[in-house]
Design an enzyme around this catalytic site. Structure first.
Site, mmCIF file in Angstrom:
data_model
loop_
_atom_site.group_PDB
_atom_site.id
_atom_site.type_symbol
_atom_site.label_atom_id
_atom_site.label_comp_id
_atom_site.label_asym_id
_atom_site.label_seq_id
_atom_site.Cartn_x
_atom_site.Cartn_y
_atom_site.Cartn_z
ATOM 1 N N SER A 70 -41.232 17.294 59.891
ATOM 2 C CA SER A 70 -41.401 18.845 58.081
ATOM 3 C C SER A 70 -40.375 19.393 58.123
ATOM 4 O O SER A 70 -39.831 19.419 56.905
ATOM 5 C CB SER A 70 -42.486 19.513 58.995
ATOM 6 O OG SER A 70 -44.073 18.278 59.121
ATOM 7 N N ASN A 150 -47.020 6.408 57.228
ATOM 8 C CA ASN A 150 -47.817 6.986 58.095
ATOM 9 C C ASN A 150 -49.702 7.050 58.659
ATOM 10 O O ASN A 150 -50.235 6.506 59.512
ATOM 11 C CB ASN A 150 -47.580 8.422 58.327
ATOM 12 C CG ASN A 150 -48.173 9.112 57.543
ATOM 13 O OD1 ASN A 150 -47.289 9.324 56.019
ATOM 14 N ND2 ASN A 150 -49.388 9.895 57.075
ATOM 15 N N SER A 198 -38.601 12.202 63.598
ATOM 16 C CA SER A 198 -39.279 13.113 64.854
ATOM 17 C C SER A 198 -39.443 12.379 65.946
ATOM 18 O O SER A 198 -39.588 11.291 66.273
ATOM 19 C CB SER A 198 -41.404 13.570 64.134
ATOM 20 O OG SER A 198 -41.505 14.704 64.763
ATOM 21 N N CYS A 323 -63.585 14.500 56.185
ATOM 22 C CA CYS A 323 -64.126 15.982 56.712
ATOM 23 C C CYS A 323 -63.185 15.735 57.982
ATOM 24 O O CYS A 323 -62.503 17.296 58.068
ATOM 25 C CB CYS A 323 -65.165 15.629 57.782
ATOM 26 S SG CYS A 323 -66.790 14.170 56.811
#
Ligand SMILES: *Cc1c(COP(=O)(O)O)cnc(C)c1O
Length: 394
Positions: A70, A150, A198, A323
């Site tokens: 990020s 991803n 990452s 959700c």
């Protein structure tokens, strides 16, 4: 327990844990200190930098260690934006299904007067080079397109995208977090100017990553302070994590051919098995996808319920449904490839790893078949679909 959520994070390898704890015990000096003990840490830091650079075809001084993917995405985009703004160029091109670390950074820049064009990723989850060429303008300062997605695992034509950007003199950044350690990535061959990585996506530790910046590009800081990382990222380096990340990347790259072959065979069997479920669809191109990625939509069910029931059966997976992501909208990735809301809500992402064996694959297939059938048995949407009140889409 079957862990099938390797796109979310991977288990640290024993090797990475050993390197990390070894550093914590033996090499805990500050790399900026001038005495011998600090200099040993500095050597280890530079060795790690050299390892990472070697794997991706870069030079050591082109690598900046960060707190993860990020941060690297944020820094890359800020860097290109500031260079662009200095020349009066405030147009950025990206794609509709980038990671939020890219999309949210671009939204912030839009508020600062930048204009952003998001390329369509089509039904197969792949951007079209012709559309990129048409979208590039005189004032385009950055193209940022992910190496592999991803959620649906689709691999982008990065080398051609890089070539187009190089020819047109536009900086090209790619978020390669999902690709590194899984498929071949080389910044020179692929014409990449900036690239994010990452460690926890290739069996390294969390909270560490890197940004590759081709020499000649003036990097902007996200974090001001000391002169670490050639003044481009202040803060005492997380050396144990950095050394473990480098070791993990080197091993992943070394084992890549073997692992990718084995993994994609298992992936294909999983896809074949799940396709037997009525009214479902694979998300993203069947072949141009990461070796471990399987992503399906099933009509008439909620991804969230599917996940919970699979968890009861000892299978850990993920979904792009509302959700789980904590928002009301389904995954922006599934919407970007044209899935309607109802269908996108019934999604399942299974990302298998090197330790998923053939028996696990069969267990997953059986479990998903059972759970989907069970959920449909009392789904009002499914009842309407079967009664012909609503029409099947898949
Ligand atoms: C995981 C991921 C990130 C974020 O990386 P962190 O190290 O967790 O910050 C960015 N982009 C992609 C494509 C990812 O999969």
């Amino acid at each position: 327990m079957i862990y099938a959520d390797n796109a979310a994070t991977t288990k640290m390898s024993d090797e990475a844990i050993e390197v990390m704890t070894g550093m914590m015990k033996e090499t805990w000096g500050n790399p900026s200190s001038l005495y011998m003990f600090g200099q040993k840490a500095k050597e280890a830091l530079e060795e790690a930098r050299g390892t990472v650079a070697g794997v991706i075809g870069a030079e050591p001084k082109e690598i900046i260690f960060t707190s993860g993917g990020s941060e690297a995405d944020n820094q890359a985009i800020l860097t290109a934006a500031l260079i662009g703004a200095g020349k009066g160029k405030k147009h950025i091109i990206s794609s509709a299904f980038e990671h939020h670390a890219v999309l949210h950074t671009l939204e912030k820049l839009e508020k600062e007067g930048f204009e952003v064009t998001l390329l369509d990723v089509h039904e197969d989850g792949i951007v079209r080079c012709e559309e990129l060429e048409k979208a590039i303008r005189e004032d385009t300062c950055l193209v940022t397109i992910m190496y592999a997605n991803n959620e649906i695992g689709t691999i982008q034509p990065i080398r051609e995208i890089g070539r187009i950007c190089r020819d047109r003199g536009v900086i090209f950044h790619t978020d390669a977090v999902q690709a590194l350690g899984h498929i071949p990535v080389n910044v020179a061959d692929d014409n990449i100017d900036m690239m994010s990585g990452s460690a926890h996506k290739f069996h390294g530790p969390k909270g560490v990553g890197f940004l590759y910046v081709r020499k000649g590009i003036r990097v902007s800081n996200l974090i001001e302070g000391g002169a670490q990382e050639r003044g481009k990222r202040a803060g005492t380096e997380n050396l144990p994590a950095i050394a473990a990340a480098a070791a993990a990347l080197k091993t992943a790259a070394g084992d890549m051919d073997k692992n990718a072959g084995l993994l994609s065979a298992k992936r294909d069997r999983l896809i074949e098995g799940l396709k037997e479920i009525p009214h479902c669809a694979l998300n993203g191109d069947e072949k141009r996808r990461l070796p471990g990625n399987v992503n399906f939509c099933f009509e008439g069910i909620e991804g969230e319920s599917l996940l919970l029931l699979l968890d009861d059966k000892g299978i850990q997976a993920s979904s792009g449904s509302a959700c789980t992501s904590g928002s009301l909208d389904p995954s922006h990735v599934l919407l970007a490839i044209g899935r309607v809301h109802d269908v996108a809500h019934g999604s399942l992402r299974l990302t298998i790893g090197e330790d998923t064996d053939d028996a696990d694959i069969e267990t997953i297939i059986t479990a998903v078949k059972e759970v989907v059938a069970y959920l449909r048995s009392f789904s009002p949407i499914w009842r309407d679909l079967e009664a012909g009140v609503k029409e099947h889409i898949l």
